[in-house]
Each structure stands twice: as structure tokens, then as C-alpha cells.
Design an enzyme around this catalytic site. Sequence first.
Site, PDB file in Angstrom:
ATOM      1  N   LYS A 105       0.817  -1.221   0.000  1.00 13.47           N
ATOM      2  CA  LYS A 105       0.000   0.000   0.000  1.00 13.47           C
ATOM      3  C   LYS A 105       0.847   1.266   0.000  1.00 13.47           C
ATOM      4  O   LYS A 105       0.435   2.306  -0.509  1.00 13.47           O
ATOM      5  CB  LYS A 105      -0.948  -0.002   1.193  1.00 13.47           C
ATOM      6  N   GLU A 127     -11.043   6.840   2.812  1.00 15.81           N
ATOM      7  CA  GLU A 127     -11.980   6.066   3.605  1.00 15.81           C
ATOM      8  C   GLU A 127     -11.329   4.718   3.840  1.00 15.81           C
ATOM      9  O   GLU A 127     -10.461   4.288   3.074  1.00 15.81           O
ATOM     10  CB  GLU A 127     -13.319   5.925   2.892  1.00 15.81           C
ATOM     11  N   SER A 387       2.018  -9.810  -0.527  1.00 19.58           N
ATOM     12  CA  SER A 387       1.622  -8.402  -0.464  1.00 19.58           C
ATOM     13  C   SER A 387       1.816  -7.766   0.903  1.00 19.58           C
ATOM     14  O   SER A 387       1.921  -6.544   1.007  1.00 19.58           O
ATOM     15  CB  SER A 387       0.167  -8.245  -0.909  1.00 19.58           C
TER      16      SER A 387
HETATM   17  C1  LIG Z   1      -5.002  -4.043   1.316  1.00 21.76           C
HETATM   18  C2  LIG Z   1      -4.290  -5.322   1.121  1.00 21.76           C
HETATM   19  C3  LIG Z   1      -4.626  -6.226   0.082  1.00 21.76           C
HETATM   20  C4  LIG Z   1      -5.787  -6.024  -0.842  1.00 21.76           C
HETATM   21  O1  LIG Z   1      -5.674  -4.938  -1.695  1.00 21.76           O
HETATM   22  P1  LIG Z   1      -5.372  -5.061  -3.269  1.00 21.76           P
HETATM   23  O2  LIG Z   1      -5.743  -3.729  -3.780  1.00 21.76           O
HETATM   24  O3  LIG Z   1      -6.216  -6.176  -3.800  1.00 21.76           O
HETATM   25  O4  LIG Z   1      -3.933  -5.360  -3.400  1.00 21.76           O
HETATM   26  C5  LIG Z   1      -3.857  -7.364  -0.072  1.00 21.76           C
HETATM   27  N1  LIG Z   1      -2.833  -7.647   0.750  1.00 21.76           N
HETATM   28  C6  LIG Z   1      -2.493  -6.823   1.766  1.00 21.76           C
HETATM   29  C7  LIG Z   1      -1.360  -7.209   2.644  1.00 21.76           C
HETATM   30  C8  LIG Z   1      -3.208  -5.646   1.977  1.00 21.76           C
HETATM   31  O5  LIG Z   1      -2.857  -4.841   2.986  1.00 21.76           O
END
Ligand SMILES: *Cc1c(COP(=O)(O)O)cnc(C)c1O
Length: 402
Positions: A105, A127, A387
Site C-alpha cells: 500500500k 476512507e 503483499s
Molecule cells: C489491502 C491489502 C490487500 C488487498 O488490496 P489489493 O488492492 O487487492 O492489493 C492485499 N494484501 C495486503 C497485505 C493488503 O494490505
Amino acid sequence: MPGAVPGESAWSGGTAIMGEPTPEGRFGEFGGRFVPESLVPACQELEVAFRSAWSDSAFRSEYHAILRDYAGRPTPVTECHRLSERLGVRVLLKREDLTHTGSHKINNVVGQALLTRAMGKRRLLAETGAGQHGVATATAAALFGMECVVYMGAVDVQRQALNVFRMRLLGAEVRTVESGSRTLKDAINEALRDWVASVETTHYCLGSVMGPHPYPWMVRQLQRVVGDEARDQCRALLGGADPDYVVACVGGGSNAAGTFAGFADTDAKLIGVEAAGGAALARGIPGVVHGMRSHLLQDEHGQVLEAHSMSAGLDYPGVGPEHAHLAAIGRAEYVEAGDVEVLAALRLLSETEGIIPALEPAHALAWVARVAGAEIPAGSSVLVTLSGRGDKDVAQVMEILG
Ligand SMILES: *Cc1c(COP(=O)(O)O)cnc(C)c1O
């Protein structure tokens, strides 16, 4: 193209896979800009600002310098020897868990804060449901010395007390939304109302590849650093070859879009993994929501259904329009993972590699673990975007697993 990064294809009239959308912001039949008249100029202003910033090498250098010096990029690609032996396929992880704040993010909010400054604005609006995007936006606001207001439903404020406290520590104002179901969709309505009234000074910082044009395209470009880095790193590890599979979890779809963008013009199979309770692509139908046309979970009357996932980041009833398009043209495939196998995958990566993943990317790992040696032939190479890190989820996982 000035300031182009390696691996990025030049504009090609909107026909290239993961190139630029049409002037209306369409990816095939998806996307667009479905907003009230009063917000059209703000979207246009943002589009002009992004287009000019993205082709400006000074902007791109500053963006990449902040990602390097503040966020810790480039993140490594880690070869998972013990997990690979267990699964019979070669698993590589793109380590977004190692960034400052612990997920991809940060790439998006740093880019949008820079754009906010370029537009001469000084207030960030966001938000948030589970709070993660709110915390990311508050982080960027603190870094850039900007005012930050985050709208959050009253129910979520209660459920996510720790993230509310984090945002306040970072200097953001959290506004509790008491209307409607007091969750994310009510927070979105309030944030939009604020934006209409404050658009002169305020940028609406959207958290994924969603919403009206230019957001889905802009956020994908701000996240493509993940895929562009990974492609070079994989080639170094795989003797010049690309991975056979590139796998990422999909909530709104930003980490997946950023990853896929680096591999769209290779032979890699692109796989997005949704939560079984929020599978907008696997189970949704086309419709318009939150400013865009995409796939979403809705009932036969067109009412948007609530998504249900134990993973907060995947708990969204829609998905970014470009994913709907990639699915429609067959360039990417979207599958689902369920809670039980996700928890098993979280445990498997922890035990075999000493990496506790967030619940969201554990969905991607769960799919790989399920089909390794079958749908994914033994010996294949598989890149998975990790992620985020699991720290935020361990209390919840402890409650479930004991
Ligand atoms: C917010 C988040 C997601 C989901 O968001 P995408 O826009 O689909 O990437 C996935 N993994 C983590 C660790 C997140 O914080």
C-alpha cells in the site's frame, strides 16, 4: 517516453494488454467514470496532473527515491527452497512484506501524496474499512506534512481500535460515520460528500485499482514497481526466463495489477486469487458501483451484497475494472481460496520459510499449495506476490487456531 521505466510499454492506443485505457477510462467494456457532475472536473484535473507527472522524469525520480530511501525498495525476490521441495514446484516470493508499513500500500500512497503536492493541494482524504489504507494514507500525510482526514464506519472503528489509534498517532483525524450500516460503504459516501465540498484543497486518496477514471489506471501504474522489479529479479534467478506462473491475491486488485503489469507481455500465466466470500470475478456480475463499471457481488435486484472474508483486505464486494477486462479476454485467470486452506498455507509458509504472511497473500499461497503438481505441473516456476506481513493478523489467527 520521458522517464519510462524498464519493462513498461509505451502508449499504444489502449489496445496493448495493460497499456493505457481508452480516453473514457475503459478497459474493454469495464471502467469508465460514473460520478456526479460535481466531481467530473476533479477527476479530469487528477487525470491531467497524473499524465503530466508520470511523463516527467523529475517526478518519477522523486517517487522512486522516496520508495528507495523511505519505503525500502527494491524489495527482494526470495527463493523458497524448503517450500519448493514440499510442493514440487519452484516458489519465488516478491517480498512486499518487507516494505515500511509492511505492505504494498505504501507504493500507492507515496505516489498520490506527491501528486497532491503537484496539484497544489494540501489535504488528503481517505476512507477505510479495516484501517490499513487509512494507516497508509496517514503515513504519507505525515511524511509530506499534509492534513489527513479518514472516514471510517462506526462498526469498523470499534472492530479496528488499534488501527484507529495508529492513524491518530500519525496525526490523522479519524471521522466516525454513524449513517447506514456504519461500515465501509457509508464511509465512502461520507468521504465523497467531503470531497465535493473541499475539492479545491483536497485530494481523495483511493486505496486500490478502483473507482472512476483515472484511479484504476493511476493506481496500477503506481503499483507496477512491484511487477517491474520482480520481472528483472526473476530473470536473474531463472537464467533469463520468466516464471511459468505469476500469482497474487485480489481484493480491489492493486497488488495483483501492479504485479501483472510487469509480466503482461510475457508468456507467464497470470492468476488472481480472491477470497471465497468476496469473489467478485468468480461469482459477481457486471454492474456499476463506486464510479466504475466492473464485476461485483449483487443480488437479482442489483443490490450490492456484502463480502465476507476473515481477511479484511479482501473483504470488498467489487474488483478493479482492469481485472474484469483481463478475465474477459482470457489474459488472466481468477480463482478462489477458502478460509481453512488459507490458514493452512499461512502455517506452511511460516514453518518452512520463517515468513509469516498476511492473510491476504496467504490466499495466493493456498491456491498454489492446492494445485501444485496438478494444475501447476511439477517443476514449474511460480512467482507469488507476498503483499504484506502477518504481524497485523497474528492475534486473529491465534483466536482461530488456538
Ligand atoms: C489491502 C491489502 C490487500 C488487498 O488490496 P489489493 O488492492 O487487492 O492489493 C492485499 N494484501 C495486503 C497485505 C493488503 O494490505
